[in-house]
Write a protein that holds these residues in place. Structure first.
Motif, PDB file in Angstrom:
ATOM      1  N   ASP A  40      15.525  -3.029  -2.721  1.00 34.29           N
ATOM      2  CA  ASP A  40      14.973  -3.923  -1.884  1.00 34.29           C
ATOM      3  C   ASP A  40      13.578  -4.295  -2.878  1.00 34.29           C
ATOM      4  O   ASP A  40      13.155  -3.534  -3.490  1.00 34.29           O
ATOM      5  N   HIS A  41      13.382  -5.591  -3.027  1.00 35.37           N
ATOM      6  CA  HIS A  41      12.363  -6.034  -3.840  1.00 35.37           C
ATOM      7  C   HIS A  41      10.982  -5.633  -3.151  1.00 35.37           C
ATOM      8  O   HIS A  41      10.073  -5.535  -4.118  1.00 35.37           O
ATOM      9  N   THR A  42      10.944  -5.219  -1.952  1.00 36.20           N
ATOM     10  CA  THR A  42       9.689  -4.782  -1.588  1.00 36.20           C
ATOM     11  C   THR A  42       9.423  -3.166  -2.192  1.00 36.20           C
ATOM     12  O   THR A  42       8.048  -3.090  -2.270  1.00 36.20           O
ATOM     13  N   ALA A  43      10.363  -2.776  -2.550  1.00 37.13           N
ATOM     14  CA  ALA A  43      10.154  -1.262  -3.128  1.00 37.13           C
ATOM     15  C   ALA A  43       9.420  -1.373  -4.751  1.00 37.13           C
ATOM     16  O   ALA A  43       8.623  -0.380  -5.053  1.00 37.13           O
ATOM     17  N   LEU A  44       9.345  -2.542  -5.111  1.00 35.77           N
ATOM     18  CA  LEU A  44       8.643  -2.740  -6.505  1.00 35.77           C
ATOM     19  C   LEU A  44       7.200  -2.876  -6.035  1.00 35.77           C
ATOM     20  O   LEU A  44       6.434  -2.534  -7.223  1.00 35.77           O
ATOM     21  N   TYR A  45       6.660  -3.098  -4.944  1.00 36.35           N
ATOM     22  CA  TYR A  45       5.123  -3.186  -5.160  1.00 36.35           C
ATOM     23  C   TYR A  45       4.528  -1.868  -4.827  1.00 36.35           C
ATOM     24  O   TYR A  45       3.469  -1.745  -4.963  1.00 36.35           O
ATOM     25  N   ARG A  46       5.360  -0.902  -5.015  1.00 35.05           N
ATOM     26  CA  ARG A  46       4.857   0.482  -5.480  1.00 35.05           C
ATOM     27  C   ARG A  46       4.426   0.702  -6.951  1.00 35.05           C
ATOM     28  O   ARG A  46       3.750   1.486  -7.505  1.00 35.05           O
ATOM     29  N   HIS A  47       4.883  -0.309  -7.697  1.00 36.11           N
ATOM     30  CA  HIS A  47       4.633  -0.335  -9.250  1.00 36.11           C
ATOM     31  C   HIS A  47       3.880  -1.387  -9.748  1.00 36.11           C
ATOM     32  O   HIS A  47       3.098  -1.452 -10.573  1.00 36.11           O
ATOM     33  N   VAL A  48       4.113  -2.791  -9.034  1.00 33.07           N
ATOM     34  CA  VAL A  48       3.355  -4.007  -9.331  1.00 33.07           C
ATOM     35  C   VAL A  48       2.573  -4.421  -8.051  1.00 33.07           C
ATOM     36  O   VAL A  48       3.274  -4.444  -7.124  1.00 33.07           O
ATOM     37  N   ARG A  49       1.601  -5.167  -8.345  1.00 36.00           N
ATOM     38  CA  ARG A  49       0.957  -5.792  -6.999  1.00 36.00           C
ATOM     39  C   ARG A  49       1.792  -7.076  -6.655  1.00 36.00           C
ATOM     40  O   ARG A  49       1.539  -7.333  -5.571  1.00 36.00           O
ATOM     41  N   ASN A  50       2.081  -7.622  -7.666  1.00 30.64           N
ATOM     42  CA  ASN A  50       2.590  -9.196  -7.373  1.00 30.64           C
ATOM     43  C   ASN A  50       3.388  -9.371  -8.605  1.00 30.64           C
ATOM     44  O   ASN A  50       3.408  -8.774  -9.596  1.00 30.64           O
TER      45      ASN A  50
END
Length: 219
Positions: A40-50
């Protein structure tokens, strides 16, 4: 079917580069990156802010790639600058979705700083100092990034191969009586090639630096 990939910074960057290299040069979105990585794309926010941070990271890695492509020795400053310019163009064309952003973004990263150091070091080796060095660095950097971004955007929009020779203008050029010079040299203008103009522009700045250094050495 989603392909599960261990989610870390390296996987994120590899996936984003894959998206950035797509034909057509479409933008890189976190939603598309999540689909590619099988999360899920929301998991990416653990690595990048935006998304902007992701684009900055990618651009910084691309600038580092261009720096790493320079092989000329330190004392061959002109060749180093020309190699760097060509490498920037090539990597921007390879990843057009990110390369086209170069004219509006600073990465604040190690790759950008190393690119700045390479260019300034070359002009320093040439013999430039102080304002002359900084001005030539600014000219070379802004020209290289802007034109390479433009070439990347143009080729992506036209859907041409990276290795293709592309005309500088692809639209009809209809000059009227009020533009006699445009009409006179219309065919020559339409015959201009973006790669040739890019290399000639970079070389012109390099030659300007060489002349300035020669004047400085005689004063």
């Amino acid at each position: 079917m989603k392909v599960r990939t261990p989610l870390d910074r390296e996987a994120l960057m590899q996936g984003a580069r894959q998206l950035a290299a797509r034909p057509g040069g479409g933008s890189v979105s976190l939603r598309d990156l999540g689909k590619l990585l099988g999360v899920d794309h929301t998991a990416l926010y653990r690595h990048v802010r935006n998304k902007e941070e992701l684009v900055r990271m990618l651009l910084d890695s691309m600038l580092q790639q261009a720096v790493d492509a320079v092989t000329a020795p330190e004392d061959d400053w002109q060749q180093r600058l020309m190699q760097f310019a060509a490498a920037v163009r090539d990597v921007f064309v390879q990843y057009p979705a990110i390369g086209s952003e170069a004219v509006v973004l600073s990465t604040y990263g190690e790759g950008e700083l190393n690119a700045m150091e390479l260019m300034m070091s070359a002009f320093h080796t040439a013999g430039l100092r102080d304002d002359e060095l900084v001005q030539h660095y600014g000219l070379f950097s802004s020209f290289t990034l802007a034109r390479a971004a433009g070439i990347a955007r143009s080729r992506a929009a036209r859907g041409v191969a990276r290795e293709a020779s592309v005309p500088w203008m692809d639209a009809p050029l209809h000059a009227g009586v009020a533009q006699p010079l445009v009409g006179r040299w219309r065919e020559q203008i339409l015959g201009l090639v973006d790669d040739d103009l890019f290399e000639e522009g970079a070389r012109t700045i390099v030659e300007s630096a060489a002349r300035a250094a020669l004047i400085h050495s005689r004063s």
